[in-house]
Scaffold this motif. Structure first.
Motif, PDB file in Angstrom:
ATOM      1  N   VAL A  28      -6.525  -7.641  -5.063  1.00 21.64           N
ATOM      2  CA  VAL A  28      -6.119  -6.262  -5.331  1.00 21.64           C
ATOM      3  C   VAL A  28      -5.628  -6.155  -6.764  1.00 21.64           C
ATOM      4  O   VAL A  28      -5.276  -7.151  -7.393  1.00 21.64           O
ATOM      5  N   THR A  29      -5.626  -4.923  -7.264  1.00 20.27           N
ATOM      6  CA  THR A  29      -4.978  -4.654  -8.542  1.00 20.27           C
ATOM      7  C   THR A  29      -3.752  -3.801  -8.250  1.00 20.27           C
ATOM      8  O   THR A  29      -3.723  -3.052  -7.263  1.00 20.27           O
ATOM      9  N   THR A  33       0.872  -1.166   0.000  1.00 22.46           N
ATOM     10  CA  THR A  33       0.000   0.000   0.000  1.00 22.46           C
ATOM     11  C   THR A  33       0.914   1.223   0.000  1.00 22.46           C
ATOM     12  O   THR A  33       2.105   1.124   0.285  1.00 22.46           O
ATOM     13  N   LYS A  34       0.343   2.379  -0.305  1.00 20.64           N
ATOM     14  CA  LYS A  34       1.144   3.615  -0.352  1.00 20.64           C
ATOM     15  C   LYS A  34       1.788   3.948   0.998  1.00 20.64           C
ATOM     16  O   LYS A  34       2.829   4.593   1.047  1.00 20.64           O
ATOM     17  N   VAL A  78      -0.437  -1.079  -4.616  1.00 18.62           N
ATOM     18  CA  VAL A  78      -1.844  -1.447  -4.750  1.00 18.62           C
ATOM     19  C   VAL A  78      -2.587  -0.238  -5.314  1.00 18.62           C
ATOM     20  O   VAL A  78      -2.442   0.875  -4.820  1.00 18.62           O
ATOM     21  N   GLU A  79      -3.359  -0.474  -6.375  1.00 20.07           N
ATOM     22  CA  GLU A  79      -4.204   0.583  -6.931  1.00 20.07           C
ATOM     23  C   GLU A  79      -5.624   0.491  -6.404  1.00 20.07           C
ATOM     24  O   GLU A  79      -6.212   1.480  -6.008  1.00 20.07           O
ATOM     25  N   ASP A  80      -6.183  -0.705  -6.448  1.00 15.62           N
ATOM     26  CA  ASP A  80      -7.558  -0.916  -5.986  1.00 15.62           C
ATOM     27  C   ASP A  80      -7.626  -2.177  -5.145  1.00 15.62           C
ATOM     28  O   ASP A  80      -6.940  -3.161  -5.431  1.00 15.62           O
ATOM     29  N   ILE A  81      -8.482  -2.123  -4.122  1.00 14.98           N
ATOM     30  CA  ILE A  81      -8.751  -3.292  -3.291  1.00 14.98           C
ATOM     31  C   ILE A  81     -10.184  -3.720  -3.585  1.00 14.98           C
ATOM     32  O   ILE A  81     -11.122  -2.921  -3.440  1.00 14.98           O
ATOM     33  N   ILE A  82     -10.350  -4.949  -4.030  1.00 12.55           N
ATOM     34  CA  ILE A  82     -11.686  -5.482  -4.305  1.00 12.55           C
ATOM     35  C   ILE A  82     -12.464  -5.509  -2.989  1.00 12.55           C
ATOM     36  O   ILE A  82     -11.934  -5.965  -1.967  1.00 12.55           O
ATOM     37  N   PRO A  83     -13.701  -5.014  -2.962  1.00 11.69           N
ATOM     38  CA  PRO A  83     -14.499  -5.016  -1.722  1.00 11.69           C
ATOM     39  C   PRO A  83     -14.579  -6.421  -1.114  1.00 11.69           C
ATOM     40  O   PRO A  83     -14.593  -7.428  -1.834  1.00 11.69           O
ATOM     41  N   TYR A  85     -14.547 -10.083  -2.883  1.00 12.91           N
ATOM     42  CA  TYR A  85     -13.325 -10.859  -2.678  1.00 12.91           C
ATOM     43  C   TYR A  85     -13.631 -12.198  -1.998  1.00 12.91           C
ATOM     44  O   TYR A  85     -13.110 -13.245  -2.398  1.00 12.91           O
ATOM     45  N   LYS A 123      -0.069 -10.131 -11.941  1.00 12.06           N
ATOM     46  CA  LYS A 123      -1.364  -9.459 -11.789  1.00 12.06           C
ATOM     47  C   LYS A 123      -2.499 -10.463 -11.590  1.00 12.06           C
ATOM     48  O   LYS A 123      -3.416 -10.216 -10.810  1.00 12.06           O
TER      49      LYS A 123
END
Length: 173
Positions: free
Chosen positions: A84-85, A42-43, A117-122, A126, A75
């Motif tokens: 995650v993406t 994560t950032k 990580v760009e997006d986390i699937i809800p 998931y 990926k």
């Protein structure tokens, strides 16, 4: 998910396999790469880990038939195992294996990559994915020390070095 692995590598009890970190200066031919391991950050510097039958681990797995490069494998694995993406992926290191033999033509490689990580699937989506694919039983977003303290799938020191190298590569520290 429904594809087959190009070259499955399952180490049998008592089998001796040597792994050698050969750095990141050159990427072997894709057909020599059997697996890709991913350190998704994560950032704010946390790692997204997979909760697997063998315990907590980083997402990763075998190259599947039809995949054309390491990024494609990476990926796919992070979506399947941690939901995650990722943005741009960076090569952390290449690890040489003599699983198929020690002659140069028999050597294969595991590639370690990292990315943000760009997006986390809800969670609800998931969790459904986990039930459908049986790739993972969940995910955990934790700091490096917590991950290493829980890690039991292999050598903790080797894994610590992989994660620290990935962090250095991604964060420039």
């Amino acid at each position: 998910m429904s594809q087959k692995d190009c070259r499955k590598t399952v180490i049998q009890t008592g089998q001796k396999v040597n792994f050698v970190d050969i750095g990141s200066s050159c990427l072997p031919a894709f057909e020599k790469i059997t697996s890709v391991l991913v350190v998704p950050f994560t950032k704010d510097g946390l790692i997204v880990c997979a909760l697997l039958d063998r315990g907590i681990d980083l997402p990763g797995g075998h190259v599947q038939i039809g995949e054309m490069n390491c990024e494609e494998t990476a990926k796919r694995e992070v979506i399947e195992e941690v939901g995650v993406t990722l943005g741009e992926l960076k090569l952390v290191k290449v690890i040489q294996s003599d699983y198929y033999g020690s002659q140069p033509e028999q050597l294969t490689y595991l590639v370690v990559m990292t990315g943000f990580v760009e997006d986390i699937i809800p969670n609800d989506v998931y969790n459904e994915l986990c039930l459908r694919t049986h790739e993972s039983t969940g995910r955990s977003i934790i700091d490096i020390n917590e991950f290493i303290s829980q890690y039991q799938a292999g050598d903790k020191n080797d894994m610590r070095q992989i994660v620290l190298d990935a962090k250095s590569m991604l964060f420039g520290i």
